[in-house]
Design an enzyme around this catalytic site. Structure first.
Site, PDB file in Angstrom:
ATOM      1  N   LEU A  10       0.841  -1.204   0.000  1.00 15.42           N
ATOM      2  CA  LEU A  10       0.000   0.000   0.000  1.00 15.42           C
ATOM      3  C   LEU A  10       0.875   1.253   0.000  1.00 15.42           C
ATOM      4  CD1 LEU A  10      -2.892  -0.892   2.479  1.00 15.42           C
ATOM      5  CD2 LEU A  10      -2.565  -1.499   0.062  1.00 15.42           C
ATOM      6  N   ARG A  17       1.869  14.694   5.724  1.00 24.18           N
ATOM      7  CA  ARG A  17       2.671  15.120   6.878  1.00 24.18           C
ATOM      8  C   ARG A  17       4.177  15.151   6.591  1.00 24.18           C
ATOM      9  NH1 ARG A  17       0.283  11.172  11.269  1.00 24.18           N
ATOM     10  NH2 ARG A  17      -0.386  10.088   9.374  1.00 24.18           N
ATOM     11  N   LYS A  24       6.001  10.074  -0.309  1.00 22.26           N
ATOM     12  CA  LYS A  24       6.569   9.442   0.897  1.00 22.26           C
ATOM     13  C   LYS A  24       7.293   8.123   0.630  1.00 22.26           C
ATOM     14  CE  LYS A  24       3.916   7.697   4.293  1.00 22.26           C
ATOM     15  NZ  LYS A  24       3.117   7.682   5.544  1.00 22.26           N
ATOM     16  N   LYS A 335      37.940   9.978  -8.006  1.00 25.69           N
ATOM     17  CA  LYS A 335      36.704   9.673  -8.731  1.00 25.69           C
ATOM     18  C   LYS A 335      37.039   8.810  -9.935  1.00 25.69           C
ATOM     19  CE  LYS A 335      35.225  11.146 -12.276  1.00 25.69           C
ATOM     20  NZ  LYS A 335      34.813  11.800 -13.534  1.00 25.69           N
ATOM     21  N   ARG A 424      58.350  23.799 -16.357  1.00 24.60           N
ATOM     22  CA  ARG A 424      58.122  25.071 -15.670  1.00 24.60           C
ATOM     23  C   ARG A 424      59.238  26.009 -16.081  1.00 24.60           C
ATOM     24  NH1 ARG A 424      60.053  21.923 -10.609  1.00 24.60           N
ATOM     25  NH2 ARG A 424      62.262  22.404 -10.714  1.00 24.60           N
TER      26      ARG A 424
HETATM   27  C1  UD1 Z   1      -3.515   1.363   9.850  1.00 21.22           C
HETATM   28  C2  UD1 Z   1      -4.370   0.239  10.417  1.00 21.22           C
HETATM   29  C3  UD1 Z   1      -4.121   0.150  11.925  1.00 21.22           C
HETATM   30  C4  UD1 Z   1      -2.657  -0.089  12.169  1.00 21.22           C
HETATM   31  C5  UD1 Z   1      -1.815   0.992  11.515  1.00 21.22           C
HETATM   32  C6  UD1 Z   1      -0.351   0.638  11.598  1.00 21.22           C
HETATM   33  C7  UD1 Z   1      -6.423   0.135   9.106  1.00 21.22           C
HETATM   34  C8  UD1 Z   1      -7.845   0.528   9.031  1.00 21.22           C
HETATM   35  N1  UD1 Z   1      -5.773   0.524  10.176  1.00 21.22           N
HETATM   36  O1  UD1 Z   1      -3.954   2.577  10.413  1.00 21.22           O
HETATM   37  O2  UD1 Z   1      -4.879  -0.899  12.492  1.00 21.22           O
HETATM   38  O3  UD1 Z   1      -2.400  -0.128  13.576  1.00 21.22           O
HETATM   39  O4  UD1 Z   1      -2.139   1.117  10.131  1.00 21.22           O
HETATM   40  O5  UD1 Z   1       0.433   1.697  11.164  1.00 21.22           O
HETATM   41  O6  UD1 Z   1      -5.953  -0.549   8.236  1.00 21.22           O
HETATM   42  N2  UD1 Z   1      -3.428   3.663   2.275  1.00 21.22           N
HETATM   43  C9  UD1 Z   1      -3.781   3.560   0.961  1.00 21.22           C
HETATM   44  N3  UD1 Z   1      -5.066   3.895   0.581  1.00 21.22           N
HETATM   45  C10 UD1 Z   1      -5.987   4.281   1.480  1.00 21.22           C
HETATM   46  C11 UD1 Z   1      -5.622   4.381   2.840  1.00 21.22           C
HETATM   47  C12 UD1 Z   1      -4.330   4.059   3.197  1.00 21.22           C
HETATM   48  O7  UD1 Z   1      -2.952   3.198   0.118  1.00 21.22           O
HETATM   49  O8  UD1 Z   1      -7.116   4.543   1.049  1.00 21.22           O
HETATM   50  C13 UD1 Z   1      -2.065   3.307   2.682  1.00 21.22           C
HETATM   51  C14 UD1 Z   1      -1.293   4.454   3.267  1.00 21.22           C
HETATM   52  O9  UD1 Z   1      -0.513   5.097   2.266  1.00 21.22           O
HETATM   53  C15 UD1 Z   1      -0.387   3.760   4.274  1.00 21.22           C
HETATM   54  C16 UD1 Z   1      -1.194   2.561   4.706  1.00 21.22           C
HETATM   55  O10 UD1 Z   1      -2.168   2.342   3.707  1.00 21.22           O
HETATM   56  O11 UD1 Z   1       0.800   3.284   3.666  1.00 21.22           O
HETATM   57  C17 UD1 Z   1      -1.881   2.768   6.051  1.00 21.22           C
HETATM   58  O12 UD1 Z   1      -2.782   3.841   6.009  1.00 21.22           O
HETATM   59  P1  UD1 Z   1      -2.968   4.835   7.227  1.00 21.22           P
HETATM   60  O13 UD1 Z   1      -4.000   5.822   6.869  1.00 21.22           O
HETATM   61  O14 UD1 Z   1      -1.657   5.322   7.703  1.00 21.22           O
HETATM   62  O15 UD1 Z   1      -3.590   3.869   8.319  1.00 21.22           O
HETATM   63  P2  UD1 Z   1      -3.528   4.047   9.894  1.00 21.22           P
HETATM   64  O16 UD1 Z   1      -4.621   4.965  10.306  1.00 21.22           O
HETATM   65  O17 UD1 Z   1      -2.173   4.343  10.324  1.00 21.22           O
HETATM   66 MG    MG Z   2      -0.392   5.210   9.425  1.00 18.68          MG
END
Ligand code: UD1
Ligand code: MG
Length: 454
Positions: A10, A17, A24, A335, A424
């Protein structure tokens, strides 16, 4: 036979942030993009197919993933982690096997930890979740287990009751299941929760309702750090460095102040190497047995062979190859150049696009003039040659084996083996000239001072 393994990474979140134009997942830890850490992790754990989920602003992420041989899928709206995984469904149509979900912002997870998650599936779990005891459970999803330690459900922090919030066993985000089961469960996930998102974590309760077993595979909190902003990125870097130093120390290197020695993800160090304080190894550095890296040296894309001594204050740039027992001293930049066995460049030099033979001695202030504003040219220095201090070697040029150059020479023609090249203006001494000059100047000054007093 073990079932096939696929991974969905993902990487579609906005990463706001980070306050960065660079997505990221492409920020680096130990010189390697976080996306690459996740891809390498999946592959090291035996995953054959990797599908990276990127967002509409994630063209760079998709390109980076494809360059690493991954498949990619677009999540056009960030509707939650379940929805994000669902975006891989088409790509994986016809795939049958295990499926693991990883994030592209947790660069510290170790291969064995992921293998343990797969093992839990092979041990009969329908869904396996990587969890850990958090010192501060904060915003993590809470893992609710029964008296038999079976996972019942995951509650997101935003939806948790006070009792649930007190649970310290939390979700890392890594989750694995049989692919067909996982996509079926995702299809049933709803978004009636605090954030109005489709939570991947809901698949646990849904699996239980189907009579599947869900388990927690417990890992170490130190591996689970997720990067949300650049303070987290700095913490991840510090954790990576600590781990890499430990590994290199245990393999037989000496560091008197390890906290000041910095490595890259791919630094290779043979045994018996000494790192003095404040040394930096960027990508592509190999250091041979018993070499000595002295303080304030900066190395990138460099090979240092056995017993060589580098620094203090040396800069080795990509393509530097320092032969066995060779020496590169203070304020020397190398280099794309090879120094043969036992060759020495001890002070204040630039050696670029060069081949320096074994045992050659490069005097202080030697410069290879390798660039004419358009092209780079090669300097060849033969075995045992002696380059006098402050020599400018205008490439392309060859100084033969055993040859010498007089100090201050500008060498524009090849020097034959064993010859001396002097280039030189000859020195002229004018007897008494300085004394006369001073007397003349002093007389003029006195005359001028007397005039202003009048
Ligand atoms: C998520 C978990 C939580 C866990 C935590 C660990 C869920 C609902 N919650 O929460 O239980 O403890 O991670 O860090 O899964 N992303 C997408 N598409 C989306 C949403 C998110 O690609 O629509 C990706 C984000 O880029 C990220 C990851 O999924 O890499 C997690 O998303 P984030 O929103 O950070 O979830 P948390 O609220 O941290
Ligand atoms: Mg997160």
């Amino acid at each position: 036979m073990a079932s096939p393994r696929a991974a969905v990474i993902l990487a579609a979140g906005q990463g706001t942030r980070m306050k960065s134009a660079l997505p990221k997942p492409l920020h680096k830890v130990g010189g390697k993009a976080m996306l690459d850490w996740s891809i390498d992790l999946a592959r090291a754990a035996g995953v054959e197919r990797v599908i990276v989920i990127h967002g509409p602003q994630g063209a760079e992420v998709a390109a980076a993933a494809q360059a690493r041989g991954c498949e990619t899928a677009l999540q056009d709206k960030a509707l939650g982690t379940a929805h994000a995984v669902g975006c891989a469904k088409q790509k994986l149509a016809g795939y049958s096997g295990e499926l693991i979900v990883l994030y592209a912002d947790t660069p510290l997870i170790q291969t064995d930890t992921i293998i343990n998650v797969f093992k839990a599936l092979e041990g009969g779990a329908g869904v396996a979740v990587l969890g850990f005891e958090a010192a501060e459970p904060g915003g993590y999803g809470r893992l609710i287990v029964n008296e038999n330690n079976e996972l019942q459900r995951i509650v997101e922090a935003a939806d948790a009751s006070a009792d649930e919030k007190a649970v310290r066993l939390v979700n890392s985000g890594v989750l694995a299941a049989d692919s067909a089961l996982l996509f079926r469960l995702i299809g049933a996930v709803k978004n009636d929760n605090a954030k109005g998102e489709y939570y991947l974590t809901d698949v646990v309760a849904l699996a239980r309702a189907e009579g599947e077993k869900a388990v927690v595979v417990q890992g170490d909190e130190a591996e689970m750090l997720g990067v949300n902003d650049r303070a987290d990125l700095a913490r991840a870097e510090a954790a990576f460095q600590a781990r890499k130093r430990e590994e290199i120390l245990r393999n037989g290197a000496t560091m008197t102040a390890p906290e000041t020695v910095f490595f890259s993800h791919d630094t290779k160090v043979s045994s018996g190497v000494t790192f003095e304080p404040f040394t930096v190894m960027l990508e592509g550095v190999f250091i041979g047995a018993n070499a000595h890296i002295r303080s304030f040296s900066h190395l990138e894309g460099a090979t240092i062979e056995a017993g060589a001594v580098i620094g203090p204050y040396a800069r080795l740039r990509p393509g530097a190859e320092i032969g066995p027992g060779a020496r590169v001293g203070n304020f020397v930049e190398v280099k794309k150049a090879r120094l043969g066995e036992g060759a020495k460049a001890n002070h204040l030099s630039y050696i670029g696009d060069a081949e320096v033979g074994p045992g050659a001695n490069i005097g202080a202030g030697t410069i290879t003039c390798n660039y004419d504003g358009f092209d780079k040219h090669v300097t060849v220095i033969g075995a045992g040659a002696f380059i006098g201090s402050n020599t400018a070697l205008v490439a392309p040029v060859t100084v033969g084996a055993g040859a010498m150059t007089g100090s201050g020479a500008t060498i524009t023609h090849d020097v034959p083996d064993d010859a001396l090249a002097v280039a030189r203006a000859p020195q002229v001494n004018k007897d008494g000239w300085a004394k006369k000059f001073r007397a003349l100047k002093a007389a003029k000054k006195t005359a001028k001072n007397n005039k202003t007093k009048e």
